[in-house]
Design a protein around this motif. Structure first.
Motif, mmCIF file in Angstrom:
data_model
loop_
_atom_site.group_PDB
_atom_site.id
_atom_site.type_symbol
_atom_site.label_atom_id
_atom_site.label_comp_id
_atom_site.label_asym_id
_atom_site.label_seq_id
_atom_site.Cartn_x
_atom_site.Cartn_y
_atom_site.Cartn_z
ATOM 1 N N UNK A 171 0.812 -1.300 0.030
ATOM 2 C CA UNK A 171 0.137 0.168 0.154
ATOM 3 C C UNK A 171 0.762 1.208 0.039
ATOM 4 N N UNK A 172 2.219 1.201 0.032
ATOM 5 C CA UNK A 172 3.229 2.265 0.124
ATOM 6 C C UNK A 172 2.956 2.887 -1.562
ATOM 7 N N UNK A 173 3.174 4.189 -1.429
ATOM 8 C CA UNK A 173 3.174 4.827 -2.828
ATOM 9 C C UNK A 173 4.476 5.584 -2.793
ATOM 10 N N UNK A 174 5.160 5.817 -3.937
ATOM 11 C CA UNK A 174 6.294 6.522 -4.404
ATOM 12 C C UNK A 174 6.081 7.448 -5.553
ATOM 13 N N UNK A 175 6.509 8.582 -5.290
ATOM 14 C CA UNK A 175 6.471 9.725 -6.497
ATOM 15 C C UNK A 175 7.738 10.511 -6.451
ATOM 16 N N UNK A 176 8.287 11.102 -7.597
ATOM 17 C CA UNK A 176 9.387 11.791 -7.591
ATOM 18 C C UNK A 176 8.994 12.982 -8.601
ATOM 19 N N UNK A 177 9.519 14.254 -8.694
ATOM 20 C CA UNK A 177 9.368 15.324 -9.344
ATOM 21 C C UNK A 177 10.897 15.907 -9.760
ATOM 22 N N UNK A 178 11.065 16.326 -11.091
ATOM 23 C CA UNK A 178 12.307 16.979 -11.250
ATOM 24 C C UNK A 178 12.134 18.250 -12.341
ATOM 25 N N UNK A 179 13.118 18.888 -12.215
ATOM 26 C CA UNK A 179 13.166 20.057 -13.549
ATOM 27 C C UNK A 179 14.074 19.660 -14.496
ATOM 28 N N UNK A 180 13.387 18.952 -15.630
ATOM 29 C CA UNK A 180 14.477 18.325 -16.436
ATOM 30 C C UNK A 180 13.816 18.800 -17.961
ATOM 31 N N UNK A 181 14.660 18.783 -18.962
ATOM 32 C CA UNK A 181 14.320 18.949 -20.284
ATOM 33 C C UNK A 181 13.695 17.956 -20.934
#
Length: 534
Positions: free
Chosen positions: A52-62
């Motif tokens: 039930x765990x959740x992983x997310x990621x965000x980055x400033x990329x082209x």
């Protein structure tokens, strides 16, 4: 609830890729699932695990997956508490890098989300394992607190004392000392690994002369006998400034352990209570990365505009967005500064109150000579009050009660006390009447004279049968001498007096002889007792 926040700078040989690799390793160790580091670096909308765990990621990329600078990156892992239903743990790791070759500013934030107020199970403060992985494998920059344990002895205590109150210190100091057997209440190295990045651990070795160290540092900044002293950074206040301290004595440490609470968790909790907020302000959160991604998209759209009008529109939108974000950031920083200053002043006030309480406790527990004198002086007053309540006030007690209550208005000479004692020995019966006359003398009569009044007002206050402005014309030489009293080396003739009774009896008759001194506005009483012979 914010449980833990930390921020530190990294400069790993492998750069950004090395940090992302450690984050991927941490996810694999905690969730038992392999995470592709390249996918993690480019961004994951949401990855669900079997538990039930959740992983997310965000980055400033082209579009090619390369970093856009200033670079922003955040990973968020959410999972349920395995013991407490209705509680979810959220860990965020943020990375910010201004240019390709700059150091990486890393921040870690751990918090809980509860579904309602009915989730009240206590939370034990802990440090996320990702902090240890990043510090161990990604080369933190010099100056990061607790990269090693500092040892303080009498030889370097003076230099350490300078460090304590230096305004450049932004992190707490945790002094840990040995008990008589040479044992620390907690391993300094273990404490260092827990506090790295947020506080500096300082050990005082068993062989150190703690007495001399205390002389150099002062009692407030010392630790000995197995105690732990937490010294927070110097804070400027309206009154100057101070360093807040929290001292855990051996008895308190034993009590914590007996309550099945980890002493390391207790120390971590005390420190994070003060440091969480400042570190959270520096955190590169998912929301902040989302704003950076939006700005990057708008900039790319502006560069691909097909006409000058379209370009101008994009530029206007970008400028408006930038202005609003900057305005918001400035407002938040202003609120943070105001909150920080208010907290500093509050801590300073509490520190002063604690100091006053400590001083008062010392006075109460160790009465000095002056304190004993004051207590002895209050005994007659207490007895006088008891006598008033019981209805059998003596003449001397009435006199002493007036002396205490109106010390700013009257002076009672020893001769007056002696004459009152003499009347009491002979069975004086009118203590209540004497007290009433003295009260009028010190209240209405004193006020009238202080405002420039004279004998006519005195007669109105007391009546002709009670107040006498002068003695009989046939006063003898001895009679005059009996009405002369010495005050501050000056002879005062006191013919003004108050009277009660006419019998030649010390038990029934009262005469109060006094003199008004206009300059200090004082009534000097020289006699309070039986009728003085003419």
């Amino acid at each position: 609830m914010l449980v833990y926040a930390n921020s530190f700078d990294l400069n790993p040989p492998g750069g950004l890729a090395a940090v992302v690799a450690q984050i991927a390793t941490w996810v694999r160790q905690t969730r038992k699932n392999v995470i592709d580091r390249e996918r993690l670096a480019k961004g994951i909308r949401e990855l669900k695990f079997a538990d039930g765990a959740a992983l997310s990621s965000h980055a400033t990329i082209d579009d090619d997956g390369l970093p856009i600078f200033p670079y922003h990156f955040c990973v968020r892992l959410m999972h349920s508490d395995s013991v407490v239903p209705g509680r979810r743990w959220v860990t965020e790791i943020g990375i910010r890098q201004m240019a390709h070759d700059d150091v990486l500013h890393c921040s870690v934030l751990l918090k809980t989300d509860e579904i309602s107020t009915r989730v009240t199970a206590p939370i034990q403060v802990t440090r996320p394992r990702i902090v240890e992985l990043l510090i161990t494998n990604c080369t933190p920059v010099g100056g990061t607190p607790s990269l090693s344990v500092i040892r303080v002895t009498e030889e370097n205590a003076a230099a350490f004392a300078y460090e304590i109150e230096h305004e450049s210190r932004k992190y707490p100091l945790v002094e840990i000392s040995c008990d008589r057997e040479g044992h620390y209440p907690i391993s300094p190295e273990r404490l260092r690994s827990l506090l790295i990045g947020i506080a500096q651990v300082v050990e005082i070795p068993a062989e150190a002369d703690t007495f001399n160290i205390e002389v150099i540092l002062g009692r407030k900044y010392s630790s000995f006998g197995g105690a732990i002293n937490i010294i927070f950074p110097f804070r400027k206040t309206d009154q100057g400034g101070f360093c807040k301290t929290v001292l855990l004595l051996p008895d308190k440490i034993r009590e914590i352990k007996e309550n099945s609470t980890s002493i390391e968790s207790e120390v971590l909790g005390i420190i994070t209570h003060q440091t969480n907020l400042p570190h959270s302000w520096r955190h590169t959160s998912s929301d902040l990365v989302g704003q950076a991604i939006l700005r990057a998209k708008l900039q790319r759209a502006a560069r691909s505009a097909h006409s000058s009008e379209e370009l101008a529109a994009y530029e206007t939108l970008l400028q408006e967005a930038a202005d609003k974000l900057q305005e918001k950031d400035n407002y938040i920083l202003q609120i943070f500064d105001e909150l920080d200053n208010a907290q500093a002043n509050l801590d300073d006030s509490k520190s002063q109150i604690d100091g006053l309480k400590h001083a008062l406790a010392g006075v109460e527990s160790k009465p000095d000579v002056e304190t004993e004198k004051v207590a002895a002086a209050l005994v007659p007053l207490r007895e006088a009050v008891r006598a008033v309540l019981a209805g059998h006030l003596s003449l001397e007690q009435a006199l002493r009660l007036s002396a205490v209550l109106f010390s700013d208005r009257i002076v009672i000479l020893d001769t007056a006390f002696e004459s009152a004692k003499d009347s009491d020995r002979q069975g004086f019966r009118h203590g209540k009447t004497a007290a009433e006359l003295l009260m009028k003398l010190c209240n209405e009569y004193w006020i009238a004279l202080a405002n420039g009044g004279g004998d006519q007002q005195a007669k109105t206050i007391f009546g002709n049968n009670v107040y006498a402005a002068k003695e009989s014309e046939n006063l003898s030489k001895d009679g005059r001498r009996r009405r002369d009293f010495i005050y501050l080396g000056q002879n005062l003739f006191m013919e003004k007096h108050l009277k009660h009774g006419v019998k030649d009896s010390a038990a029934e008759t009262l005469r109060i002889h006094f003199k008004w001194l206009a300059d200090p506005k004082k009534l000097v009483i020289g006699h309070c007792g039986k009728h003085l012979d003419f």
